[in-house]
Design an enzyme around this catalytic site. Structure first.
Site, PDB file in Angstrom:
ATOM      1  N   HIS A 169       0.820  -1.220   0.000  1.00 18.52           N
ATOM      2  CA  HIS A 169       0.000   0.000   0.000  1.00 18.52           C
ATOM      3  C   HIS A 169       0.856   1.275   0.000  1.00 18.52           C
ATOM      4  CE1 HIS A 169      -3.991  -1.880   0.530  1.00 18.52           C
ATOM      5  NE2 HIS A 169      -3.347  -2.792   1.236  1.00 18.52           N
ATOM      6  N   ASP A 195      -0.292  -5.219   5.675  1.00 19.96           N
ATOM      7  CA  ASP A 195      -1.354  -6.064   5.115  1.00 19.96           C
ATOM      8  C   ASP A 195      -1.225  -6.156   3.591  1.00 19.96           C
ATOM      9  OD1 ASP A 195      -2.015  -3.275   5.046  1.00 19.96           O
ATOM     10  OD2 ASP A 195      -4.013  -3.828   4.367  1.00 19.96           O
ATOM     11  N   GLU A 196      -1.871  -7.155   3.042  1.00 21.36           N
ATOM     12  CA  GLU A 196      -2.069  -7.313   1.597  1.00 21.36           C
ATOM     13  C   GLU A 196      -0.796  -7.117   0.763  1.00 21.36           C
ATOM     14  OE1 GLU A 196      -6.566  -6.608   0.414  1.00 21.36           O
ATOM     15  OE2 GLU A 196      -5.601  -4.696   0.907  1.00 21.36           O
ATOM     16  N   ILE A 197       0.247  -7.845   1.131  1.00 23.89           N
ATOM     17  CA  ILE A 197       1.431  -7.838   0.273  1.00 23.89           C
ATOM     18  C   ILE A 197       1.154  -8.783  -0.886  1.00 23.89           C
ATOM     19  CG2 ILE A 197       3.862  -8.454   0.136  1.00 23.89           C
ATOM     20  CD1 ILE A 197       3.910  -7.621   3.183  1.00 23.89           C
ATOM     21  N   ASP A 238      -2.263 -10.059   8.582  1.00 23.28           N
ATOM     22  CA  ASP A 238      -1.573 -10.681   7.442  1.00 23.28           C
ATOM     23  C   ASP A 238      -0.116 -11.019   7.741  1.00 23.28           C
ATOM     24  OD1 ASP A 238      -3.637  -8.729   6.886  1.00 23.28           O
ATOM     25  OD2 ASP A 238      -3.324  -9.076   4.749  1.00 23.28           O
TER      26      ASP A 238
END
EC number: 3.2.1.52
Length: 570
Positions: free
Chosen positions: A259, A330-332, A380
């Site tokens: 992000h 988060d959300e790699i 995550d």
């Protein structure tokens, strides 16, 4: 004459006698519902026009006392359903605050308990609290006991109150769309009305970097949506100070290494896959470059990454005195890192994506903790199937994990591993769900049948207040595990929200979470109290609107004026 202290003891004795008999159901609404609320007879006194709050001097409490005095004397809120009460001839002249510890800082775990005594006879009420922050919660309760014009206040009343959960928060994303400072302040004020205590400021993301930092001015200078959509040092100071005056901690989140596309406007060399189309034609979902439009992840192999990031962390911890630093993680997305040549070489030589993340965490976590901060990560970092670190790298004494996937199951995984948890399950607490999707050119909507995936929203349907109210954030946990759940946060992600819809997206649904985290969602017998809460939340919504909060309606006014008529039979 009785002294105040003696009068207080006599009143408690009277109340204890009443508590052994039938207590009349309160007709006066306090939201969130106090833990103990004794009001044996529906009676009230007029509020003296010269009513004042007597309080010890304290920077933030004094500001709160001034604010509440003004609110109490001028609000004149007329309930939708006016309670029938007998009125005493003696007006209430004063509310006296007694604070045990004036020096307790606003931090996680601070004591927020209070007791409020408003006698039937006499001109003075008493509010006692361990800390100024508990006193602020009691002032809010007192303000809600004042009704009508001329103002009258419930009397013959005793409240003993404290929260079940220490962390009661709201996440707001100000990167995807910008929110002016005045809208953030209004949100914090509404949080204090609801006894919430943590404003989680997800201030930056791939879409924009609106936070002006002294050591890295180009991040906002080049990465924001423009000079009019930035948060200056003065803005941040104003938000933080406003938070203190309302008993609300401001927890900053600088999400990384994922992000971070907006960082590439200033430092393209440290960001992998920046400014690329997120889902190239013919690409499988597993090979995407981002989970939504807006690509870019920091490169853990570039030493420059850490020079920039340490400047950012230093500035943020200086600007925000809050003891929790949210570091995101988060959300790699594997496809993004794999698209970078230096990372590709690393992977070819036997490295893994998880090893990359471990390099990043090893280079940043010790620095954050050296600044006397507890680090909060999204779940995550430990639970992601593809990219995660070994738990041995995340010391539980310095690390808190915030859960957002798979409801109670991921909460269980976190606490059973010995970590403290903040619950933000998207199945219950995501306020942006149910408004469709924001990607264009989407053929899924070109259909004569139902749109797939709950109307196109990945986390649909819309989370109703009942869904939020009925969620038990410690569901399925042992007693020991439940103690590791420090609280919860609802979240408003801003792909399809900005200040024009802010209040209605947040309120009164967030009020539902506020009550469950403060005093629970069950009555004394253990039964869920959502049926009884409906009329109270309706009334509270109207009061919030009267205070300038654009909370959306829950029912037609017809239902509010005819309690029970809009219920199901069950």
């Amino acid at each position: 004459m009785f002294s105040n202290h003696t009068h207080h003891l006599v009143f408690l004795l009277i109340i204890s006698i009443f508590s052994l008999t039938t207590i009349v159901h309160s007709q006066i609404n306090v939201w969130p519902k106090p833990r103990t609320f004794y009001w044996p007879k529906p009676q009230a006194s007029f509020l003296s026009p010269t009513f004042k709050i007597i309080s010890p001097i304290h920077t933030h409490l004094t500001a709160a006392v001034t604010r509440y005095t003004q609110l109490i004397l001028t609000e004149h809120y007329n309930p939708i359903m006016t309670p029938a009460v007998s009125i005493s001839s003696t007006p209430l002249q004063t509310l006296t605050l007694t604070i045990t510890d004036l020096n307790s800082p606003l931090q996680h775990g601070v004591n927020e308990s209070y007791t409020l005594t408003i006698p039937t006879i006499g001109s003075s009420a008493n509010l006692r609290a361990e800390t100024v922050w508990g006193a602020m919660r009691g002032l809010e309760t007192f303000s809600q006991l004042v009704l009508s014009n001329p103002s009258r206040v419930a009397t013959g009343l005793y409240i003993s109150d404290s929260p079940i959960f220490e962390h009661r928060g709201l996440t707001l994303d100000t990167s995807r769309n910008y929110y002016g400072v005045e809208h953030i302040l209004r949100t914090i004020e509404a949080m204090s009305f609801n006894k919430l205590n943590v404003f989680h400021w997800h201030v930056v993301d791939s879409h924009s970097f609106p936070l002006v930092l002294p050591s890295e001015p180009d991040l906002a200078g080049k990465g924001s949506y423009g000079p009019s959509m930035q948060y200056s040092l003065a803005d941040v100071k104003r938000v933080v100070e406003f938070g203190f005056e309302h008993g609300v901690r401001v927890m900053p989140e600088i999400d990384s290494p994922g992000h971070t596309g907006s960082w590439a406007e200033a430092y393209p060399e440290i960001v992998a896959c920046a400014n690329k189309f997120w889902l190239p034609p013919g690409t499988e979902w597993n090979d995407r470059l981002a989970s939504e439009p807006g690509t870019g992840q920091l490169n853990p192999l570039n030493p420059k990454t850490y020079q920039v990031l340490k400047n950012v962390i230093h500035d943020v911890t200086t600007l925000f005195p809050e003891g929790f630093y949210h570091a995101g993680a988060d959300e790699i997305v594997p496809g993004c890192w794999k698209a970078d040549p230096t990372i590709q070489a690393f992977l070819t030589n036997g490295g893994t994506l998880s090893h990359l993340l471990e390099i990043f965490v090893n280079s940043t976590l010790p620095y954050i903790t050296s600044l006397n901060r507890t680090v909060v990560y999204w779940e995550d970092i430990m639970l992601n199937a593809d990219v995660k670190v070994d738990p041995s790298m995340l010391p539980p004494e310095n690390t808190i994990l915030q859960t957002w996937n798979d409801g109670p199951n991921n909460t269980k995984r976190i606490v059973s591993a010995g970590y403290r948890a903040i619950v933000s399950s998207s199945d219950f607490y995501y306020l942006d769900c149910g408004h469709g999707d924001f990607v264009g050119n989407n053929s899924a909507y070109d259909t004569l049948g139902p749109v797939p995936n709950n109307g196109g929203s990945w986390c649909g349907p819309f989370k109703t207040w009942q869904t939020i109210y009925n969620y038990d954030i410690t569901y399925g946990l042992t007693e020991a595990e439940a103690k590791l759940v420090i609280g919860g946060e609802v979240a408003l992600w801003s792909e399809q929200a900005d200040s024009t819809v802010l209040d209605a997206r947040i309120w009164p649904r967030t009020s539902a979470m506020a009550e469950t985290l403060w005093s629970g969602n069950r009555d004394e017998s253990g039964k869920k109290r959502y049926a009884e809460a409906t009329d109270r939340l309706n009334e509270w919504r109207y009061r919030m609107v009267s205070r300038g909060i654009g909370a959306e309606p829950l029912q037609p006014l017809w239902c509010v004026t005819r309690p029970g008529m809009c219920n199901l039979v069950q």
